[in-house]
Scaffold this motif. Structure first.
Motif, PDB file in Angstrom:
ATOM      1  N   LEU A 143       0.828  -1.203   0.000  1.00 19.00           N
ATOM      2  CA  LEU A 143       0.000   0.000   0.000  1.00 19.00           C
ATOM      3  C   LEU A 143       0.863   1.254   0.000  1.00 19.00           C
ATOM      4  O   LEU A 143       0.598   2.204  -0.756  1.00 19.00           O
ATOM      5  CB  LEU A 143      -0.912  -0.012   1.231  1.00 19.00           C
ATOM      6  CG  LEU A 143      -1.725   1.267   1.470  1.00 19.00           C
ATOM      7  CD1 LEU A 143      -2.685   1.526   0.323  1.00 19.00           C
ATOM      8  CD2 LEU A 143      -2.472   1.187   2.798  1.00 19.00           C
ATOM      9  N   THR A 144       1.912   1.266   0.808  1.00 17.53           N
ATOM     10  CA  THR A 144       2.802   2.431   0.875  1.00 17.53           C
ATOM     11  C   THR A 144       3.491   2.682  -0.458  1.00 17.53           C
ATOM     12  O   THR A 144       3.567   3.824  -0.935  1.00 17.53           O
ATOM     13  CB  THR A 144       3.844   2.230   1.983  1.00 17.53           C
ATOM     14  OG1 THR A 144       3.188   2.012   3.234  1.00 17.53           O
ATOM     15  CG2 THR A 144       4.758   3.439   2.094  1.00 17.53           C
ATOM     16  N   LEU A 145       3.997   1.618  -1.080  1.00 21.59           N
ATOM     17  CA  LEU A 145       4.697   1.766  -2.351  1.00 21.59           C
ATOM     18  C   LEU A 145       3.738   2.169  -3.474  1.00 21.59           C
ATOM     19  O   LEU A 145       4.111   2.928  -4.372  1.00 21.59           O
ATOM     20  CB  LEU A 145       5.410   0.462  -2.702  1.00 21.59           C
ATOM     21  CG  LEU A 145       6.550   0.071  -1.746  1.00 21.59           C
ATOM     22  CD1 LEU A 145       7.126  -1.275  -2.133  1.00 21.59           C
ATOM     23  CD2 LEU A 145       7.639   1.136  -1.759  1.00 21.59           C
ATOM     24  N   LYS A 146       2.509   1.676  -3.418  1.00 20.63           N
ATOM     25  CA  LYS A 146       1.523   2.095  -4.427  1.00 20.63           C
ATOM     26  C   LYS A 146       1.207   3.576  -4.287  1.00 20.63           C
ATOM     27  O   LYS A 146       1.143   4.311  -5.291  1.00 20.63           O
ATOM     28  CB  LYS A 146       0.250   1.267  -4.284  1.00 20.63           C
ATOM     29  CG  LYS A 146      -0.791   1.575  -5.369  1.00 20.63           C
ATOM     30  CD  LYS A 146      -2.091   0.836  -5.134  1.00 20.63           C
ATOM     31  CE  LYS A 146      -2.850   1.421  -3.957  1.00 20.63           C
ATOM     32  NZ  LYS A 146      -4.190   0.825  -3.795  1.00 20.63           N
ATOM     33  N   ARG A 152       4.329  10.048  -7.235  1.00 20.82           N
ATOM     34  CA  ARG A 152       5.331  10.352  -8.257  1.00 20.82           C
ATOM     35  C   ARG A 152       4.676  10.643  -9.599  1.00 20.82           C
ATOM     36  O   ARG A 152       5.186  11.465 -10.380  1.00 20.82           O
ATOM     37  CB  ARG A 152       6.310   9.188  -8.395  1.00 20.82           C
ATOM     38  CG  ARG A 152       7.287   9.035  -7.242  1.00 20.82           C
ATOM     39  CD  ARG A 152       8.299   7.954  -7.574  1.00 20.82           C
ATOM     40  NE  ARG A 152       8.992   8.273  -8.815  1.00 20.82           N
ATOM     41  CZ  ARG A 152       9.622   7.364  -9.575  1.00 20.82           C
ATOM     42  NH1 ARG A 152       9.589   6.076  -9.215  1.00 20.82           N
ATOM     43  NH2 ARG A 152      10.234   7.723 -10.679  1.00 20.82           N
ATOM     44  N   THR A 153       3.563  10.000  -9.883  1.00 25.61           N
ATOM     45  CA  THR A 153       2.872  10.248 -11.155  1.00 25.61           C
ATOM     46  C   THR A 153       2.491  11.710 -11.302  1.00 25.61           C
ATOM     47  O   THR A 153       2.531  12.274 -12.398  1.00 25.61           O
ATOM     48  CB  THR A 153       1.621   9.362 -11.248  1.00 25.61           C
ATOM     49  OG1 THR A 153       2.003   7.992 -11.108  1.00 25.61           O
ATOM     50  CG2 THR A 153       0.911   9.550 -12.579  1.00 25.61           C
ATOM     51  N   LYS A 158       9.602  14.714 -14.625  1.00 23.74           N
ATOM     52  CA  LYS A 158       9.927  13.931 -15.823  1.00 23.74           C
ATOM     53  C   LYS A 158       8.748  13.051 -16.230  1.00 23.74           C
ATOM     54  O   LYS A 158       8.402  12.961 -17.419  1.00 23.74           O
ATOM     55  CB  LYS A 158      11.164  13.078 -15.559  1.00 23.74           C
ATOM     56  CG  LYS A 158      11.640  12.312 -16.773  1.00 23.74           C
ATOM     57  CD  LYS A 158      12.917  11.544 -16.456  1.00 23.74           C
ATOM     58  CE  LYS A 158      13.389  10.760 -17.670  1.00 23.74           C
ATOM     59  NZ  LYS A 158      14.632   9.987 -17.364  1.00 23.74           N
ATOM     60  N   LEU A 159       8.119  12.398 -15.253  1.00 25.33           N
ATOM     61  CA  LEU A 159       6.977  11.544 -15.562  1.00 25.33           C
ATOM     62  C   LEU A 159       5.778  12.365 -16.004  1.00 25.33           C
ATOM     63  O   LEU A 159       5.082  12.006 -16.965  1.00 25.33           O
ATOM     64  CB  LEU A 159       6.609  10.704 -14.341  1.00 25.33           C
ATOM     65  CG  LEU A 159       7.652   9.665 -13.892  1.00 25.33           C
ATOM     66  CD1 LEU A 159       7.206   8.992 -12.603  1.00 25.33           C
ATOM     67  CD2 LEU A 159       7.887   8.625 -14.981  1.00 25.33           C
ATOM     68  N   GLN A 164       3.672   9.816 -18.139  1.00 24.10           N
ATOM     69  CA  GLN A 164       4.022   8.428 -17.848  1.00 24.10           C
ATOM     70  C   GLN A 164       3.744   8.114 -16.384  1.00 24.10           C
ATOM     71  O   GLN A 164       3.522   8.998 -15.560  1.00 24.10           O
ATOM     72  CB  GLN A 164       5.499   8.178 -18.162  1.00 24.10           C
ATOM     73  CG  GLN A 164       5.851   8.330 -19.633  1.00 24.10           C
ATOM     74  CD  GLN A 164       7.336   8.144 -19.872  1.00 24.10           C
ATOM     75  OE1 GLN A 164       8.147   8.247 -18.958  1.00 24.10           O
ATOM     76  NE2 GLN A 164       7.704   7.885 -21.119  1.00 24.10           N
ATOM     77  N   ARG A 165       3.745   6.815 -16.080  1.00 25.11           N
ATOM     78  CA  ARG A 165       3.566   6.345 -14.714  1.00 25.11           C
ATOM     79  C   ARG A 165       4.818   5.596 -14.291  1.00 25.11           C
ATOM     80  O   ARG A 165       5.533   5.057 -15.125  1.00 25.11           O
ATOM     81  CB  ARG A 165       2.331   5.439 -14.600  1.00 25.11           C
ATOM     82  CG  ARG A 165       1.094   6.247 -14.913  1.00 25.11           C
ATOM     83  CD  ARG A 165      -0.220   5.521 -14.845  1.00 25.11           C
ATOM     84  NE  ARG A 165      -0.351   4.254 -14.207  1.00 25.11           N
ATOM     85  CZ  ARG A 165      -1.512   3.797 -13.713  1.00 25.11           C
ATOM     86  NH1 ARG A 165      -2.597   4.559 -13.770  1.00 25.11           N
ATOM     87  NH2 ARG A 165      -1.613   2.601 -13.185  1.00 25.11           N
TER      88      ARG A 165
END
Length: 216
Positions: A143-146, A152-153, A158-159, A164-165
């Motif tokens: 959950l934390t990493l998602k 970041r998206t 840059k993304l 981009q994702r």
């Protein structure tokens, strides 16, 4: 902040009276600019060094006194909290319970032989469940990493510029170990799927724990 202001008001004027700023420019000890208010402007054994020593001792005393007062305040609150007649202040942790008493009712029966039943507020029985605990921690990490990937998206320039994702190699554990397969996957989708997989695993582990407790 107060200590920083104290040291600045005390030491900077003392350092500014040093003799090195008056030396010839060719002298290696000559200082200019902001170095005039630093120890670079103080000669070896100069009286300005006493100001440094006095200020350092004073700062340490202030910090020690402040820490001691905080410790006294914390101790007072801790004693006040422990003085309240609540169940948590009289809780007992019992381990190595015999198999025939490995349940909440069995533990209660043992304590009722020593204490009055009115003195026992509640009995909670906990069995080791490493598989369930591991799955819960893995679900929380996914959950934390998602959520980090979703952040970041939006905020990674840059993304966002290229619409981009975030992607990652799920088989690559870290930068210094396995190289992974080199196949990048969408981080948000992969961690969402990992959460769903772990949700099923957690439900299965919880069911096994309930069945084991019922059997006891």
């Amino acid at each position: 902040v107060a200590l920083s202001l104290l040291t600045c008001v005390t030491l900077l004027p003392a350092y500014a009276t040093g003799p090195h700023k008056n030396l010839d420019r060719s002298d290696p000890l000559y200082v200019s600019g902001v170095l005039k208010v630093t120890m670079s402007n103080v000669e070896r054994g100069g009286p300005q060094l006493w100001a440094t020593w006095i200020v350092e001792v004073g700062v340490m005393l202030i910090l020690y006194i402040a820490s001691y007062r905080d410790f006294e305040r914390f101790t007072w609150y801790a004693r006040k909290s422990r003085a309240v007649r609540t169940a948590r202040n009289f809780a007992a942790l019992v381990t190595d319970i015999p198999p025939q008493l490995a349940c909440a009712d069995g533990v209660r029966r043992v304590f009722e032989r020593v204490y009055s039943p009115h003195d026992i507020v509640a009995v909670h029985f906990y069995t080791a469940r490493p598989a369930l605990d591991k799955a819960l921690l893995a679900w929380t990490l996914a959950l934390t990493l998602k959520e980090r990937a979703m952040w970041r998206t939006v905020h990674d320039r840059k993304l966002a510029k290229h619409h981009q994702r975030p992607t990652h190699d799920p088989h690559k554990k870290c930068c210094s170990c396995a190289n992974g397969t080199g196949e990048a996957v969408d981080s948000i989708e992969w961690y969402a799927a990992e959460q769903e997989r772990l949700r099923v695993e957690i439900a299965r582990a919880q069911r096994e724990c309930r069945e084991r407790d019922a059997a006891q």
